[in-house]
Design a protein around this motif. Sequence first.
Motif, mmCIF file in Angstrom:
data_model
loop_
_atom_site.group_PDB
_atom_site.id
_atom_site.type_symbol
_atom_site.label_atom_id
_atom_site.label_comp_id
_atom_site.label_asym_id
_atom_site.label_seq_id
_atom_site.Cartn_x
_atom_site.Cartn_y
_atom_site.Cartn_z
ATOM 1 N N ASP A 160 30.481 44.779 -27.773
ATOM 2 C CA ASP A 160 31.093 43.653 -27.062
ATOM 3 C C ASP A 160 32.398 43.340 -27.772
ATOM 4 O O ASP A 160 32.401 42.893 -28.921
ATOM 5 C CB ASP A 160 30.149 42.448 -27.081
ATOM 6 C CG ASP A 160 30.584 41.361 -26.107
ATOM 7 O OD1 ASP A 160 31.599 41.564 -25.408
ATOM 8 O OD2 ASP A 160 29.921 40.299 -26.062
ATOM 9 N N ASP A 179 26.436 48.715 -22.979
ATOM 10 C CA ASP A 179 25.119 48.872 -23.592
ATOM 11 C C ASP A 179 24.509 50.139 -23.012
ATOM 12 O O ASP A 179 24.157 50.170 -21.828
ATOM 13 C CB ASP A 179 24.249 47.650 -23.295
ATOM 14 C CG ASP A 179 22.870 47.740 -23.951
ATOM 15 O OD1 ASP A 179 22.550 48.799 -24.539
ATOM 16 O OD2 ASP A 179 22.109 46.764 -23.876
ATOM 17 N N SER A 225 32.798 45.819 -22.840
ATOM 18 C CA SER A 225 31.420 45.446 -23.152
ATOM 19 C C SER A 225 30.517 46.493 -22.529
ATOM 20 O O SER A 225 30.630 46.785 -21.332
ATOM 21 C CB SER A 225 31.099 44.054 -22.595
ATOM 22 O OG SER A 225 29.757 43.708 -22.882
ATOM 23 N N LYS A 255 32.647 34.470 -28.942
ATOM 24 C CA LYS A 255 33.906 34.935 -28.356
ATOM 25 C C LYS A 255 34.542 33.881 -27.461
ATOM 26 O O LYS A 255 35.741 33.936 -27.167
ATOM 27 C CB LYS A 255 33.676 36.223 -27.584
ATOM 28 C CG LYS A 255 32.688 36.110 -26.434
ATOM 29 C CD LYS A 255 32.473 37.460 -25.787
ATOM 30 C CE LYS A 255 31.433 37.395 -24.670
ATOM 31 N NZ LYS A 255 31.198 38.734 -24.079
ATOM 32 N N SER A 299 39.761 44.780 -23.979
ATOM 33 C CA SER A 299 38.377 44.316 -24.102
ATOM 34 C C SER A 299 37.414 45.261 -23.413
ATOM 35 O O SER A 299 37.776 45.984 -22.478
ATOM 36 C CB SER A 299 38.230 42.915 -23.511
ATOM 37 O OG SER A 299 39.160 42.017 -24.081
ATOM 38 N N GLN A 334 31.237 45.505 -14.609
ATOM 39 C CA GLN A 334 32.485 44.876 -15.011
ATOM 40 C C GLN A 334 33.563 45.070 -13.948
ATOM 41 O O GLN A 334 34.277 44.135 -13.588
ATOM 42 C CB GLN A 334 32.991 45.482 -16.323
ATOM 43 C CG GLN A 334 32.283 45.002 -17.574
ATOM 44 C CD GLN A 334 32.903 45.642 -18.795
ATOM 45 O OE1 GLN A 334 32.588 46.767 -19.126
ATOM 46 N NE2 GLN A 334 33.811 44.923 -19.434
#
Length: 857
Positions: A459, A487, A485, A396, A483, A594
């Motif tokens: 992601d 988990d 990301s 990326k 965007s 984030q």
Amino acid sequence: MKTEFSRSFPRLDAFLRLAAVLFLFAQNTYALPGAGTTGILEGIVLDEQTREPLIGVNVVIVGTLHGAASDVEGRYRINNIRAGVYEVRYSILGYTSVVVKNVTILPDLRTRINVDMEETTLEMSVVEVRAERPLIQKDLAATAFTLGEVKLEKLPISSFRDVLLLQPGTTLEGNVRGGKTTEVLFLVDGLPVQDVIGGGLATTLPRSSITSMTIHTGGFDAEYGNALSGVVNVITKSGGDQHDFAVRIDRDSWMPSSINQQQDRLSEFELTAGGPIVRDRMYYFAANSVILSDTRWWQDLDRFFPSPISKEFIGFGKLDYLFSPRLKLSLQGIYSVKDWKDYEFSWRFNLSGLPTRARNSYRAVLLLSHTVSDWSFYTASLDVFHLQSTIGEGSKASLSLQPYDYDFYLQYIVGGRRNWWADARQTIYTLKGDFTTQIEEKHLLRLGVEFNQYDIVSDLVKYEPQTTYFGKPIVDAPLLNYSNSYDYAPRSGSVYVQDRIELVHDGSNLTFGMRWDFLDPTAERPIVEFIPLTGNEFRQNVTGATRARFKHQFSPRMSVAAPVGPSSFFFVNFGHYFQFPLFEYLYSGISPAQLRQGARNVLTGNPDLEPERTIAWEIGFKYGLSENTLASLTYFRKAFKNQIDSKTLIPFDSKSAGDYGYASYVNNAEATATGLEFVLSREHDERLSGSISYSYMVTDGISEYVDQTINYVQWGFPLPAIPFPLSWDQRHTIKADVDFLLPLDITSNVVLLYNSPRPYTYFPTRDGFTPLVPTKTLVPNNARMFDVAFVNAKLSRDFVLDDAMRYVLSIYVDVRNLFNRKNVRWMDSSGRIGGELGDPGAYYDYRRIRVGARLQF
């Protein structure tokens, strides 16, 4: 003490420990129960002359180890038979043996075959009888359609998903009775194959691996959860006592593209094999396909990329081991690997700027099936499913995040690269069991339990230019950041119970069911404060986090069915249905880490989203016009609650999100669907059979996609919460599926698909930036496009090359859109087909002719 394995894979290790305990519990107590894959064969055997019941008649399903003996009342019953078509043999000393062919076993249902046997003094005397599937399935108080492998081979389809589109109450995009396309549950052998991040079907199968499939469009039983609008259950083949092999090739490019441009330059190759490894003990089956295509857009793509543009490899394999006639262990695997180049008409002069896409899925299943007694059986399964979807090549970090270069008229993108990169992975570990027992001959009781452990990793880097409502880019505006990301390791599970009560033998029945489902997101929701700076700018400050709520749902289901006369049947059903939100809606952009780093996302997830719900009921009547013709009329009504939309919250830093703020997913949308379906079907006639249906349906709602609100706010058109026709509001639909026999033993199938115009939003512009009438209020879907009509056909002919060696060659021609009709898919807000550019993608596919051959031996 932890092993190296448990330290490396803690979620899988914990899941396997739980699975081992529950499997041991199943084997020792018979309490664990695959759903929707097996049926029951039952009936009565009588003396043809005296009409007395025959005791001790051996009933055997040929080619399997399934069997039973008739009791003192002449009754027999065989449980846990895999759905499919079989021969059944009835034999007893002193009577002529009877072999009934073409016996169809349907998943979750009873098949009744009553047999009369004649006394004889001759040995080895056999009478063959062809079973005719009843026009009315009296223990089915819902709307469902079942197709076997013979019918599937006749249809002009590309994949099993296409069969859904042929049913009453569905659209060409796959909406079922007013629901969204993501509200359909797809199962293979009773286990889901869903994309839990983005929604929809996550894999596919070679066509030759399917023995039958059932499509439920209304009133599905309590065993089916996490589906609002429909269920598609595919039953796969198993190996038999004989080795069978098949090779198939299928192409639409038998003529050069310079002569026939209406092709995708598609080639499909398929290889199938099945048979015994150890006779009467171990069997195998495998099917593999390769599909190569240059897609519909090969004329543009040829200038940028070598052929083929799309490559897909699909495979299915199964091993069955029979410990005894009552105990079977199966291992199966599925893989689907696909990569392709993207295409958009506005990028046609810069197609190398679009990222490559790939989608790979793998599944492994271990299934134990045990018939405990003549009245009870269970299945227990372990399933691991993995799906990875990627956008772009390399890392990326290679993205430039630069605005695109447009032509002078801001129509085509002539330079730059799309600012997308993604790597989304989902692994689902499923433990599932179902137990079925018959109590006092009246009650068919089913119990089930399921547990799912997920590994969800996503992601995504995605920056998009701001556009006007009319699609024109706002060149000087900052890019919007979508965007994320994350988990997470959520888990879900369910328990259900259902009792089908046969009030009258082979007559009225009543079904009660209840299921309970839960979802634990195992996520934290950040607590964010927005501190005003100047004007419309705010600074976000993460002050903490709170754990997302544990979600659960009770779903009652009930139905009643009763014969009204000797050839008529009435049914009604009612149920609560639900679907947990896709994980993308729960997790995108909400990571506390984030946010603490200052990352901002235009549209953020909400781990406290509640399940979407549907309350639905239907009432139906079926009437046999003759011994092979049936008419049915069904009325349905559905209320969709807790639909997911986006809600614009407080505005913050305009450098990241423009001047309209940001949004989060919320449960605030609703919709309704009401419809009437009429079906006329004809069966048991090789010369002419099939069905024709007419559907009238109205679908209204206040939102039709999850980010509608934020889009309209961005464009400057906030919408009031007033219902409007949804874009799949297909008022009138006619469908026909007809099989008939032509001279020279040519088998033909013709499919007609017609729907009246669907809605779109007419709000014209003079320059792509401002409305033609600035004072006019925007009303979504206030106009209609054009009607759509397809005629598809398939002609096939079998040639027996060697009867002793069972060599059969089949040649077929498959034609889609036979009359090459220009069917409109979309129009822009100014009423132009294909918009300002005249995008040919605004039309459905033109005529395609595929020619294929299949050699079976």
